[in-house]
Every structure is written in structure tokens, then in C-alpha cells.
Design a protein around this motif. Structure first.
Motif, PDB file in Angstrom:
ATOM      1  N   TYR A 739      11.854 -33.090   4.953  1.00 23.65           N
ATOM      2  CA  TYR A 739      12.293 -34.173   6.315  1.00 23.65           C
ATOM      3  C   TYR A 739      12.018 -35.648   5.812  1.00 23.65           C
ATOM      4  N   CYS A 743      15.344 -37.704   5.956  1.00 28.72           N
ATOM      5  CA  CYS A 743      15.609 -38.351   7.442  1.00 28.72           C
ATOM      6  C   CYS A 743      14.972 -39.743   7.592  1.00 28.72           C
TER       7      CYS A 743
ATOM      8  N   ALA B  22      16.309 -36.539  16.618  1.00 27.11           N
ATOM      9  CA  ALA B  22      16.976 -37.481  15.582  1.00 27.11           C
ATOM     10  C   ALA B  22      17.001 -38.867  16.161  1.00 27.11           C
ATOM     11  N   PHE B  54      17.605 -32.970  14.492  1.00 26.92           N
ATOM     12  CA  PHE B  54      17.513 -32.508  13.066  1.00 26.92           C
ATOM     13  C   PHE B  54      17.370 -31.276  12.939  1.00 26.92           C
ATOM     14  N   HIS B  64      18.886 -31.477   5.437  1.00 23.89           N
ATOM     15  CA  HIS B  64      18.429 -31.957   6.843  1.00 23.89           C
ATOM     16  C   HIS B  64      19.720 -32.072   7.557  1.00 23.89           C
ATOM     17  N   VAL B  66      22.076 -33.785  10.889  1.00 25.00           N
ATOM     18  CA  VAL B  66      21.808 -34.322  12.233  1.00 25.00           C
ATOM     19  C   VAL B  66      22.908 -33.545  12.894  1.00 25.00           C
ATOM     20  N   ALA B  82      21.923 -35.654   7.277  1.00 26.05           N
ATOM     21  CA  ALA B  82      20.853 -36.620   7.572  1.00 26.05           C
ATOM     22  C   ALA B  82      20.631 -37.737   6.722  1.00 26.05           C
TER      23      ALA B  82
END
Ligand SMILES: [Zn+2]
Lengths: 995, 91
Positions: A739, A743, B22, B54, B64, B66, B82
Motif C-alpha cells: 500500500y 499509493c 483514495a 483504492f 493497488h 485507483v 495507484a
């Protein structure tokens, strides 16, 4: 006999007979009969007792909308309750039972509930069972006291307890067009769609295609419509791009045009082919859905409308035309619309005697009058049924003058002898699936019904479901909806000119003192209950539904929805669309758990086995399931208790040496130029300063500042680390790192690979651990200089490449030896051989736990998602030199609160075990100890200390050290005096592991 | 619900793990403003309409994504990696 088999007609195979039982009595019918039609043909009109009042009830409908005639099907010890008799196809050997009666259907003691009617009115449970505010039956205790009596009195069928022996299947399918229903609309729409080459699935809930055409007195293409339907369906089924499913009820409409259906594959057969499933659960993804689900006839709400013999007009017609059964010898019809006249025409042609047609409207069309005359039926316009007379079945009805404008009853009652009353209160399009899909139904003033909402996915509604109530317009609508490019030539239809628009009359209320008038038959909700809900302030349809349970039975209010809304709207003085409607929910018809589960029952978890699993089993290990993993709990010998075994194992580790399988630890290979930077950000302590060839213990927090996971991470190269996690958190830690890389920090050049299953791991622990390794490791020394605490060496054992890291969970001199998982057992056995001179002992999870409890090392029991690093005395690991995940939230009030629980040790003062999960109290009274100020996280007998000990999270933990308290366990009846001690209970200086 | 993974193609939702809102932006790591962090860690909007979230393709490529999804109809209007968006790309 009131109901009987007609001399001809219907599609049952009259030349063959089928034997079955109902309430222990043998009956026979014909192939093609449902239980309802076969019992009616045998003169049976009483099918069950009602939910609350135990009133006698008969068949009301002829299909999936049946609210009354629910039966239990028995098969050996297996019972399936609440099966609709109108859908249950009979077969030889079928055993069925009526429901909610005691001791028998004919003599029911609970019918006394009828006299207690007011007691069971809407809201009864809410009002009565709040209970008095004080006393032994206060609050809900009163309900708990009454519950078993009420549960016996009220209810539907009883669920069985025997395991379901049948097999079920699950099937995924996709198509361009899914057509739900194979009545006139479904057949034509499917033909239009299939003609364009689209892949089409047609799902029909009944055994035969045709829908309303199966009981029609019209003609299509000059033929009986059921013949036309059969031929059309056969032609469609023969097309290569069409799949035609019968006995398949589409019950759910979900996002993304996913629909679910149940196909009855063999439950209607006396003998199932071996391996054939009973039912098949379909999950269908479709490009476009065509909902051709038809319409349900609605009842009228009038006094005494629930006795056996009163049924829907359409049901009377269907029993006659589909099954050749007269539901009565002298049938009357009661209607507010023209469709009952078409029923009268069909019934009359089928040979059923029509006594009278009672119509609430002051006047009817010439076509209607002609039908009444041809059927030789008395036509009573401007009249309504205001009462019924029945024992176990209808004997007569009372009719009075009725003004449809004012809904007023007037004049003297007149009695008409009849044993079957067919009722039509108009038609409601079957919008259930469209409503499930998410739209808001729209009220149609003309039809006095809700029409399907605007589509929010790629679906269309056609035919009666879209509000087209005559065959000609149904066919042309279906052709267009099936395909815009359709060039179908539609067949000619011969039908009388009738108009299905009803007069807006839903309830007949002659006087306050008349018989009960039912809205929801299955839940015994009356018109008075709806008005009571209004008076008590439950005005919105959602409140009405919950307060009265209207529409919440297994039929989901298919017959009761609109009449219930109409009565509430009337009480509120608003229109039905203003009152609104509730949204229908899946399933459209009840679905068995077996079908939903399909083949997926029993133990479905994967079982994760370590490379040394077989060795453990072969050497007496008692296995323990830790999440998905199987791990040795102890290696027991005969006559030894678990405690004796783990004490023996733990003692061996402290005295000499032991080995334990640690292959289950999560392992993540972390590589890339920014690998060290990533670790600095996710761990609370520093990893960029870790030299190559060394390991470090690390702690991770969550973003909210609470502890997440711990483990050691080994620096294998400048840009390569091997992270270990706790067994339970291997997945979550991986996901956590992914993650942040994906992200939050995409600039970090790091790759992660889960290598948990790649490495087999063995921990070697004890004062003789080094001597053991010296006896088997080749290619390197393992002395303190070459392999210092937290050092790593690469070497071989029996020629197998291994990585050895010196780290300790047990507090002893200890090493972890990792090798390729394929060599796990070989290295494990080599370690045992090398350890023979030292009496090496394999140890399991219990001993591992004992060793760590003695040392006060934390694991998942303490890192429970609520504890902070400070609570666990791990604040020394919180770097002040850099930010890390969770660092920003560390300073918040809640984490600084001095009332937080923190980690301590406990020692039992009565020389008996402390039980896990016990609460820490100061009160010496074992029965009602006062407030808990902590709890035990792990407990064991410590061979090193010779005492029963535990770890606990306790309020003001550190300052409580030296105090006495009790570890109380009300469940196991244990109230153990304890002393609170430091969590470092054994070798607090750590001299043993550094030695 | 079907999510069109840019790497794996259209896949059923059971292959994915929901990983949250997100639209949030993680504060500067060195920021000590408790309100900013509190908002980031705990505050979530629940819009009726389009939302960005996400999803981890845990049963597939493990990336990941979006996903822009209408909370009222579950209709997905866009899916992107992502990483690309976090690196400054557009959804
Ligand atoms: Zn993917």
C-alpha cells in the motif's frame, strides 16, 4: 366434495397415476400435478393453519405467489419446510405434511388464538415484551420467559436438524441477453433477440413454457395458446445460440447485470440419477436483461377473505385449465376489473359451473355482460362481498350493495351458496427484479399498480410486467424490446375486448364489527392492523412494514403489498404513490442454503503445512491449527499430559538444547536501492544503519500510533533485506508495505516478494545450541566472533546451503537456520543428529510460548491492535531521529493517558494455573468481583521458575508491581490470587542469550 | 461488480481487497499538527455519487488501483494504477 377433477382438460397425464401422502394419508394424482392441484382434485381444500391465529387456510394462488398453502416435505429424517404446494410437483413416494397445527390439521388446539385476536394485533411484541421496569421479569427477561410459549403457538414450518444428504451445484454463465420468463412476452422477446444472433438464456420458473398462455381461452395463430407456446419454445431451444432453462427461478438482480437463479434439476423426480444435483445455483452475467416476469393478480380485502375456498380468480382458472381441476362445484367471482370475466369465460368453457359474478363497479361493458350471460352466471354489478361462511371450507358468501365512488356498503345482506370464490382486485406487474436492481417504481393511475422503474442498468421490462395487459400489445411490445431491429411477423390473436384497468377499490369495510379482513395471509396481518399502525404513528411504509410485519413473510408480500399500501394511504388521506412503496429484496422466492453453498461446504480452508510436517506427525506431534497453519503443539509420549510435555520440552531448552519449526514466520524479500529507506519509514527504529550481515529486531506501528507487528529483519546485502513477520501478520504486513509503495511513496525504488513458503526455518535454542551447530555447519565457524548476537552467516549443513542468524525468542543462546524449503526435513534431521550428544529435543508451540512468557516477549496476544509501544515497554524502539508510520500520532492524548493498560507479569500464589483471558480484580469475592482493571493475555507453568505464571495487560501496570490481586475467570469458576511482577520474569539481564 | 484491472483485465470483485479512500493526502511526515493527522487517519467522507478508492488486486497482479466508482449505482467510471496517480498522473 367441493373441489374435484374435471372430466377433461388440463395438461396432466391422466393415463398415469402418482402416489403420495399428505399428513400421513395416501392420495394419488397424475404426472404434471402440483401438490395443490392433486389435493384439490381429491377434494382437499384445507391445507394449513395460519401463522398467528391458527385459522384454517386453503390454496390461495396457483404459483410462486402462494401465501397460504405451505407444506413440509419429508424425506427420511430430512425435512424441508415452507414449500409452496402450488409449485411442488408430485412424484411417487412424496411425503408431505401440513404446518403450524397441533395435534392435527382438522383439530387444532391453538385455534383458540383466534379468540385472543386483539392480543396478537400489530405491535403486540413491542408493547408486551418490553416488560415491567422492575422485578424478576424486568426488561427483556419477560420476553425470554414468554418466548418458548409464543414460538410454539406462532410460526411456519419447523426446520429439520438432519444433515441435507443432497448434492447441489453452482454454475457461472454469461450471455448477451437473459430473458426472465417465457410467457407470451418472454417467448417473442427471446425470438427477436435470438434472431439477431445474440447468445440468449431464457429462464422459466415453471416446468412448462408459456406463462399465462398455459391457462388461456384465447387463440394465437388459430390455436390453443399453450400449443403455440410449446412449439415456439421448442423452436427457440433448438437454436444453437439459445439455452432454455425451465424450473429455473431468477431470484436476485445485482450490480453489473449479474442475476442469480435456482434451477430445480431433480427435486421433482422420485429417483434421481446418481450424481445428479437436486438444485443448481446459476450466477448469470448478461449484457442485457429482458424482464418478462408477468403480473400477479391482487386479492380484495373484505371480511372473512381468508377461509379455504376463497382464492384468486386467476388461480381458479389455472387449476381448471392447467390441471383439469375444479376448485369448487359452484364458483362465484368477485372483481373490480374485467379480467375476472375472461376467467369466467375460460372456466365456463372448461366445464366449471359459475353461479354469480359480483362486481364493485356500477356498470360493466357489453363484452363483460355477454360473458356473464354465456356462462349462465348471475351478474351483480354495484355489489361487494361483505362476509363469508365457512367451516373448514367455504359454504356461502354474503353480498351487499356497494358504491365504488364512496366505497360505502348499503342495503340488506344477501347470502349466495358457493364453495369457491375467485377474487380479482386488479393486477400488479411483477416488478420485483427491477425493484431489486435499484429503481423507484412508478405508480400507474390507469392500472392502479406500480410499474417498473426507469432502468439503471442495461435492462428492459416487457409484457404484463411493463403494464401491457392484453396479448396483442404484449406481443408487439416484446418484439420491440427483444431487439430494435426485429422484423418478426406477429401471429394473430383472438380475444374478447376486455379492459384490465380496475376500479380503485381495495378494501370492503361494511362495519366495525365484521369478520377479520386479511391483507397479508402468511403473516396474519389484517386491515385493522394496518389502521392500528396508522393510529399509533407508524405512517411511513417502512415503519408500517416493520410494525405489522406486512410483506415480511416468505412470500415477500406478493399478494399483500399494494392492498396494504392502499389501506395506509386511505387512512392517511393521501394517494398510494404519495404513501410510496418499499423496495423488494432478494430472493424473489425462498432459496435453500444447500443451493447457495453448492459444493462449497465442510472445511474449505486451505491447510498450510510446513516442510517438516510429515516428520512432526511421524514423531508424535500433537498438531495445533494456528490460522491456516498446522504447527506442532507438543511432541507427546504416552501417558503424558500436554502440560507435562511442554514443561519437559521447555526445560530441555533451558538446560541443554531444543529445536523448533519456525517455517511459518512471514518472510518478505525486500530489494532495491531504496530498500533501507522504506524500512526506516515503516519500522519505528533505524534500519539504514544496519550493517550487511546483521539482523535487527523491528517494531511497526499503524498510522494511528498503535503497535502493528514485530519481527527481525536481516540485511543480506546493501540493497537486499529479508523481513520476518509474525505468522499471523504475514499477509497484512505484505499488504501494508505494498500500500505504501503503490499509493504513498511511489518514488521509492523497492520490490517486494513474499518468500514465506520459500524458506524452511528451524530455531536452535539452549546453552548447547552453539555446540550443536559446530557439529554440523560446514564452511564457516559459528563462534562468538564469527557469529555474534544478531550476526548472519551463510554456510552448509550436509551440503545444503543454509543461512544462520543468531537471534533469540526464548532468551537462550539461539539461532535460526533457514534453508530452501525442499531441504527442510533434511536439515531438521541433520540438526537432530548433531544434537544427539546433547539430548536435543524438538519442541512445540506450547514450549515456545512458555519460554517467551518467562521472558516477557510480546506476540499477537499482547499486540492486540489496542496496545501502544509504550504499553508494551517497547518505547526504547521509537526512534527520535526520523519520522515513521505512526510517529505523528504518538503524542495524542489517548496514548498518553496514564490509565492505559500496560504489560506486567503475574505469579500464581496458590500454585495452580492462571487461566487465559482472566480479568484482574482486587475483590476477593469470587462470585461477583468488582471492576476489572486488566486481563491475562497468556499463561503457563514455568519450569524455570517452578511456578504458574502469566502475562497480563493491567491499568497502571508498572506501578502495580509488587501488589497482590486476583485473576478471576467466571466462566471456568477460577479466582486465582496472584502477585503482579515485572514482565521480565526470567533472566531479566539477558545474560543467557548473549553468552 | 467487475473491476477492469489495467494489467489483468476485467475481473470479479472477489479478487480485490478494498484499501480505503483514495482522495486523502498523507500529511508531510514531519508535520506534527494533530488536527491534520487526525483528519487523515480518521475522517472519511461518504459522498453520494462519484468516489475514488483504492483496491488492491490481491488475487491477481497485486497492484493497488485507483477506482472511481459511483456510490449510488456502483458503476465504475475509471480504473488506473495507484502508482501512476501517486507519481503525478491523472485518474
Ligand atoms: Zn491486476
Amino acid at each position: 366434495m367441493t373441489s374435484s377433477r374435471l372430466p377433461r382438460g388440463g395438461r396432466v397425464e391422466r393415463s398415469k397415476s402418482v402416489r403420495f401422502t399428505f399428513d400421513g394419508k395416501a392420495y394419488s394424482g397424475h404426472p404434471g400435478d402440483t401438490l395443490a392441484s392433486a389435493l384439490l382434485a381429491s377434494g382437499i381444500t384445507l391445507f394449513g393453519r395460519s401463522f398467528k391465529y391458527h385459522r384454517p387456510r386453503g390454496v390461495f394462488a396457483a404459483g410462486s405467489d402462494e401465501p397460504n398453502a405451505l407444506v413440509t416435505v419429508l424425506s427420511g429424517d430430512v425435512r424441508e419446510p415452507n414449500v409452496r404446494a402450488t409449485e411442488l410437483e408430485i412424484h411417487d413416494g412424496l411425503v408431505t405434511q401440513s404446518q403450524n397445527r397441533f395435534p392435527s390439521l382438522d383439530h387444532d388446539f391453538m385455534a383458540i388464538n383466534q379468540l385472543a385476536g386483539p392480543l396478537f394485533s400489530a405491535g403486540f411484541y413491542y408493547k408486551t415484551f418490553m416488560g415491567p421496569a422492575i422485578g424478576p421479569l424486568r426488561g427483556t427477561r419477560f420476553w425470554m420467559f414468554c418466548e418458548k410459549f409464543i414460538r410454539r403457538a406462532a410460526g411456519l414450518g419447523k426446520a429439520g436438524t438432519a444433515p441435507d444428504p443432497d448434492r447441489y451445484e453452482r454454475m457461472n454463465a454469461w450471455c448477451d441477453v437473459l430473458v426472465v420468463g417465457s410467457g407470451p412476452a418472454g417467448l417473442i422477446a427471446a425470438e427477436a433477440a435470438a434472431g439477431t444472433g445474440a447468445r440468449v438464456i431464457i429462464a422459466e420458473e415453471r416446468p412448462l413454457p408459456g406463462g399465462s398462455l398455459l391457462a388461456s381461452a384465447e387463440t394465437i395463430d388459430g390455436r390453443d395458446p399453450s400449443v403455440w407456446a410449446r412449439e415456439k419454445a421448442a423452436a427457440l431451444a433448438a437454436m444453437p445460440n439459445v439455452r432454455f432453462l425451465t424450473r429455473t427461478s431468477v431470484w436476485g438482480y445485482y450490480d453489473g447485470n449479474v442475476l442469480t437463479a435456482i434451477e430445480h434439476v431433480s427435486d421433482f423426480k422420485p429417483n434421481r440419477t446418481k450424481g445428479q444435483p437436486r438444485q443448481r445455483h446459476w450466477i448469470i452475467r448478461t449484457g442485457k436483461t429482458i424482464l418478462a416476469t408477468g403480473a400477479f393478480e391482487r386479492p380484495m380485502v373484505f371480511p372473512g377473505n381468508d377461509c379455504p375456498g376463497v382464492m384468486l380468480a386467476d388461480a381458479v382458472r389455472r387449476f381448471a385449465l392447467e390441471y383439469g381441476v375444479a376448485a369448487g362445484s359452484n364458483v362465484t367471482l368477485f372483481t373490480n376489473n374485467d379480467s375476472a370475466y375472461e376467467a369466467a369465460r375460460a372456466l365456463s368453457l372448461a366445464g366449471v359451473n359459475i353461479v354469480a359474478i359480483v362486481d364493485v363497479r356500477a356498470d360493466v361493458s357489453g363484452a363483460c355482460r355477454d360473458i356473464a350471460t354465456a356462462a349462465n352466471a348471475e351478474l351483480l354489478t354495484g355489489h361487494a362481498v361483505t362476509g363469508t361462511h365457512a367451516g373448514k371450507t367455504l359454504s356461502s358468501i354474503t353480498v351487499q350493495h356497494f358504491n365504488a365512488e364512496t366505497c360505502r356498503v348499503s342495503g340488506a345482506p344477501r347470502e349466495i351458496r358457493t364453495d369457491c370464490l375467485g377474487v380479482s382486485g386488479g393486477w400488479s406487474p411483477a416488478i420485483h427484479l427491477a425493484s431489486q436492481a435499484g429503481g423507484k417504481p412508478e405508480w400507474d393511475e390507469d392500472l392502479q399498480a406500480f410499474l417498473p422503474p426507469e432502468p439503471n442498468q442495461n435492462w428492459v421490462v416487457t409484457g404484463a410486467a411493463a403494464g401491457y395487459m392484453d396479448t396483442i400489445s404484449v406481443l408487439s411490445d416484446a418484439a420491440t424490446k427483444g431487439s430494435a431491429k426485429s422484423r418478426l411477423i406477429l401471429p394473430p390473436v383472438e380475444a374478447p375486448m376486455l379492459d384490465a384497468s380496475p376500479a380503485p377499490v381495495f378494501q370492503i369495510e361494511p362495519s366495525a364489527k365484521s369478520q377479520k379482513a386479511f391483507v397479508d395471509f402468511q403473516h396474519d396481518v389484517t386491515a385493522d392492523d394496518v389502521r392500528l399502525a396508522y393510529r399509533e404513528g407508524f405512517h411511513s411504509v417502512e415503519h408500517l412494514k416493520r410494525y405489522t410485519t406486512l410483506g415480511m413473510a416468505t412470500d415477500q408480500g406478493k399478494t399483500s403489498n399494494v392492498p396494504g399500501l392502499a389501506i395506509m394511504a386511505d387512512a392517511r388521506g393521501i394517494s398510494i404513490p404519495e404513501a410510496g412503496t418499499t423496495r423488494f429484496r432478494p430472493p424473489f422466492t425462498p432459496v435453500s442454503f444447500g443451493a447457495l453453498a453448492g459444493e462449497r461446504y465442510g472445511d474449505l480452508r486451505p491447510h498450510r503445512l510446513t516442510p517438516m510436517h510429515d516428520w512432526h506427525l511421524a514423531n508424535g506431534a500433537k498438531m495445533y491449527e494456528a490460522g491456516l497453519w498446522h504447527r506442532p503443539m507438543i511432541y507427546g509420549s504416552h501417558g503424558e499430559t500436554v502440560e507435562q510435555a511442554y514443561v519437559r520440552e521447555a526445560r530441555a531448552v533451558r538446560q541443554s538444547v531444543g529445536i523448533v519449526d519456525v517455517s511459518t514466520l512471514g518472510k518478505i524479500d525486500i530489494q532495491g536501492p531504496d530498500a533501507a529507506e522504506l524500512l526506516d519509514r515503516v519500522y519505528t527504529n533505524m534500519f539504514s544503519t544496519l550493517p550487511v550481515g546483521k539482523a535487527r529486531y523491528g517494531l511497526m506501528l499503524r498510522e494511528d500510533g498503535l503497535a502493528f507487528d514485530d519481527g527481525t529483519t536481516w540485511r543480506l546485502g546493501e540493497t537486499q533485506f529479508l523481513m520476518t513477520t509474525t505468522t499471523a501478520n504475514a499477509g497484512p504486513v505484505m499488504q501494508h508495505l505494498e500500500y505504501y509503495l503503490d499509493c504513498i511513496w511511489p518514488e521509492l525504488r523497492v520490490h517486494l516478494t513474499s518468500v514465506t513458503d520459500v524458506w524452511a526455518g528451524t530455531a536452535v535454542a539452549g546453552p548447547k545450541a552453539r555446540a550443536l551447530l559446530e557439529a554440523c555447519v560446514t564452511g564457516t565457524k559459528v563462534d562468538n566472533d564469527t557469529l555474534p548476537f544478531m550476526g548472519i552467516v551463510h554456510s552448509k549443513i550436509e551440503g545444503v546451503p543454509v543461512m544462520v542468524c543468531r537471534l533469540s525468542f526464548s532468551g537462550e543462546l539461539a539461532y535460526e537456520v533457514y534453508c530452501g524449503s525442499g531441504y527442510g526435513t533434511r536439515v531438521w534431521e541433520a540438526l537432530l543428529t548433531a544434537g544427539k550428544p546433547f539430548d536435543v529435543m524438538p519442541y512445540g508451540l506450547e514450549a515456545l510460548g512458555t519460554l517467551r512468557i518467562e521472558k516477557g516477549h510480546v506476540t499477537g496476544a499482547e499486540i492486540d491492535g489496542r496496545a501502544s509501544a509504550h504499553d508494551l515497554h517497547l518505547d526504547w524502539m521509537l526512534s527520535k531521529k526520523k519520522p515513521f508510520i505512526g510517529s505523528a500520532m504518538l503524542g495524542r492524548e489517548g496514548l498518553k493517558d496514564e490509565n492505559r493498560l500496560s504489560l506486567v507479569g503475574l505469579v500464581s500464589l496458590d500454585n495452580q494455573a492462571i487461566t487465559g483471558g482472566s480479568h484482574i480484580v482486587t475483590d476477593a469475592r469470587p462470585r461477583e468481583p468488582a471492576d476489572s482493571f486488566g486481563h491475562v493475555t497468556a499463561a503457563c507453568y514455568s519450569p524455570a521458575l517452578g511456578k504458574y505464571i502469566a502475562l497480563a495487560l493491567v491499568k497502571h501496570g508498572t506501578s502495580m508491581i509488587g501488589n497482590r490481586a486476583f485473576a478471576t475467570d467466571l466462566l471456568r469458576g477460577r479466582h486465582c490470587p496472584v502477585e503482579i511482577v515485572s514482565h521480565h520474569m526470567y533472566d531479566p539481564e539477558g545474560s543467557r542469550m548473549h553468552g | 461488480m467487475i473491476i477492469k484491472c489495467p494489467y489483468c483485465g476485467p475481473r470479479d470483485v472477489i479478487e480485490f481487497t478494498y484499501q480505503g479512500d483514495a482522495t486523502r493526502k498523507r500529511p508531510e511526515p514531519l508535520s506534527n499538527d494533530p488536527d491534520v493527522w487526525n483528519a487523515y487517519v480518521y475522517d472519511r467522507s461518504n459522498p453520494s455519487g462519484l468516489h475514488r478508492e483504492f483496491w488492491l488486486h490481491s488475487g491477481g497482479c497485486r497492484q493497488h488501483l485507483v477506482v472511481t466508482r459511483d456510490m449510488t449505482t456502483h458503476a465504475i467510471s475509471s480504473v488506473a494504477f495507484a502508482r501512476d496517480i501517486a507519481s503525478g498522473g491523472q485518474a
